[in-house]
Write an enzyme that holds these catalytic residues in place. Structure first.
Site, PDB file in Angstrom:
ATOM      1  N   ARG A 103       0.835  -1.185   0.000  1.00  0.00           N
ATOM      2  CA  ARG A 103       0.000   0.000   0.000  1.00  0.00           C
ATOM      3  C   ARG A 103       0.870   1.235   0.000  1.00  0.00           C
ATOM      4  O   ARG A 103       1.725   1.382   0.853  1.00  0.00           O
ATOM      5  CB  ARG A 103      -0.846   0.010   1.285  1.00  0.00           C
ATOM      6  N   THR A 107      -1.193   7.530  -0.668  1.00  0.00           N
ATOM      7  CA  THR A 107      -2.491   7.392  -1.339  1.00  0.00           C
ATOM      8  C   THR A 107      -3.317   6.230  -0.767  1.00  0.00           C
ATOM      9  O   THR A 107      -4.520   6.164  -0.997  1.00  0.00           O
ATOM     10  CB  THR A 107      -2.295   7.107  -2.840  1.00  0.00           C
ATOM     11  N   ASP A 199       0.444  -3.556  12.540  1.00  0.00           N
ATOM     12  CA  ASP A 199       0.857  -3.934  11.184  1.00  0.00           C
ATOM     13  C   ASP A 199       1.145  -5.437  11.156  1.00  0.00           C
ATOM     14  O   ASP A 199       2.124  -5.905  11.748  1.00  0.00           O
ATOM     15  CB  ASP A 199       2.107  -3.139  10.790  1.00  0.00           C
ATOM     16  N   ASP A 202       4.678  -6.391   9.763  1.00  0.00           N
ATOM     17  CA  ASP A 202       5.776  -6.083  10.686  1.00  0.00           C
ATOM     18  C   ASP A 202       5.757  -7.002  11.911  1.00  0.00           C
ATOM     19  O   ASP A 202       6.802  -7.448  12.384  1.00  0.00           O
ATOM     20  CB  ASP A 202       5.685  -4.620  11.144  1.00  0.00           C
TER      21      ASP A 202
HETATM   22  C1  PRP Z   1      -1.259  -4.514   4.495  1.00  0.00           C
HETATM   23  C2  PRP Z   1      -2.096  -5.782   4.608  1.00  0.00           C
HETATM   24  C3  PRP Z   1      -2.898  -5.773   3.347  1.00  0.00           C
HETATM   25  C4  PRP Z   1      -3.123  -4.315   3.125  1.00  0.00           C
HETATM   26  C5  PRP Z   1      -4.508  -3.993   3.596  1.00  0.00           C
HETATM   27  O1  PRP Z   1      -0.162  -4.760   3.683  1.00  0.00           O
HETATM   28  O2  PRP Z   1      -1.346  -6.938   4.771  1.00  0.00           O
HETATM   29  O3  PRP Z   1      -2.209  -6.357   2.245  1.00  0.00           O
HETATM   30  O4  PRP Z   1      -2.146  -3.589   3.889  1.00  0.00           O
HETATM   31  O5  PRP Z   1      -4.815  -2.686   3.290  1.00  0.00           O
HETATM   32  P1  PRP Z   1      -5.930  -2.270   2.236  1.00  0.00           P
HETATM   33  O6  PRP Z   1      -7.147  -3.112   2.522  1.00  0.00           O
HETATM   34  O7  PRP Z   1      -6.148  -0.825   2.566  1.00  0.00           O
HETATM   35  O8  PRP Z   1      -5.392  -2.469   0.859  1.00  0.00           O
HETATM   36  P2  PRP Z   1       1.065  -3.712   3.539  1.00  0.00           P
HETATM   37  O9  PRP Z   1       0.823  -2.733   2.468  1.00  0.00           O
HETATM   38  O10 PRP Z   1       1.351  -3.137   4.899  1.00  0.00           O
HETATM   39  O11 PRP Z   1       2.249  -4.638   3.050  1.00  0.00           O
HETATM   40  P3  PRP Z   1       3.011  -5.818   3.790  1.00  0.00           P
HETATM   41  O12 PRP Z   1       2.022  -6.949   3.960  1.00  0.00           O
HETATM   42  O13 PRP Z   1       4.084  -6.157   2.806  1.00  0.00           O
HETATM   43  O14 PRP Z   1       3.533  -5.323   5.088  1.00  0.00           O
END
Ligand code: PRP
Length: 208
Positions: A103, A107, A199, A202
């Site tokens: 993400r 944005t 998170d 993390d």
């Molecule tokens: C997090 C989570 C989802 C997403 C959810 O991933 O694991 O994939 O955000 O958010 P959304 O519903 O608003 O799209 P992240 O972008 O933190 O990546 P990561 O899993 O690599 O840490």
């Protein structure tokens, strides 16, 4: 909400409470993600099609049934990775196809960085795996990718969802059932699920 299945199983609720706890260390956090994923996948696969068959036991013939369709496990990197192994143990014939999305922190829109799906679909049922459904952007993008690929049936298996993400996913992909352990209060300004668990990537990988 139609096609949204929030587990009320006591084991799921117990493990989810431990998962949310800020004091839970990454090792235990990973174990809990794996265990909850297995329990949710058990519920999400309750309607899989079967073919009747017979087997020879030591004492005679027994009627039986075998899964008809090939299942694809589709973890969204990174956080979805921790949901794969436990589910895969229960269905070792499944294929695993990774989709990389992160993400954009400004944005909040998903950005694709990995997708090695072959040209033609090789599975009939896809389980998208991602613990968090926040804005819903990542889940929507993953379902878009799988539909363009030609997947016939798609289900989303997550752990915690925000109402905003559920509504978004429902409006774009009403045909994709959503299996989760909890629907939380709301999204924070930064797009984090409140109260959530922080998170999920993390906390699994010790990178927070
Ligand atoms: C997090 C989570 C989802 C997403 C959810 O991933 O694991 O994939 O955000 O958010 P959304 O519903 O608003 O799209 P992240 O972008 O933190 O990546 P990561 O899993 O690599 O840490």
């Amino acid at each position: 909400m139609e096609n949204v299945f929030c587990s009320s199983h006591p084991l799921v609720r117990h493990k989810l409470t431990k998962l949310r706890d800020i004091a839970t260390e990454p090792k235990r956090f990973r174990e809990l993600i794996r265990e909850i994923a297995m329990l949710l996948a058990y519920e999400a696969t309750a309607d899989l099609a079967l073919d009747r068959t017979e087997v020879q036991t030591p004492l005679g013939r027994a009627a039986g049934a075998l899964l008809r369709e090939k299942i694809g496990l589709v973890p969204i990197l990174r956080a979805g990775l921790g949901m794969v192994d436990g589910i895969w143990e229960m269905m070792p014939g499944a294929e695993v196809w990774h989709i990389g999305l992160y993400r954009d922190e400004h944005t909040l829109r998903p950005v694709q960085y990995y997708n090695k799906l072959p040209v033609d679909p090789t599975v009939q049922v896809c389980l998208i795996l991602d613990p968090m459904l926040a804005t819903g952007g990542s889940a929507i993008a993953a379902a878009d990718i799988l539909k363009r690929w030609g997947a016939q049936r798609i289900k989303f298996v997550g752990i915690i969802a925000a109402p905003e993400g559920l509504r978004a996913m429902r409006s774009v992909h009403p045909d994709v059932p959503i299996h989760i352990a909890a629907i939380d209060s709301h999204l924070s300004e930064n797009g984090f699920i409140v109260p959530g668990l922080g998170d999920a990537g993390d906390r699994q990988f010790g990178t927070g």
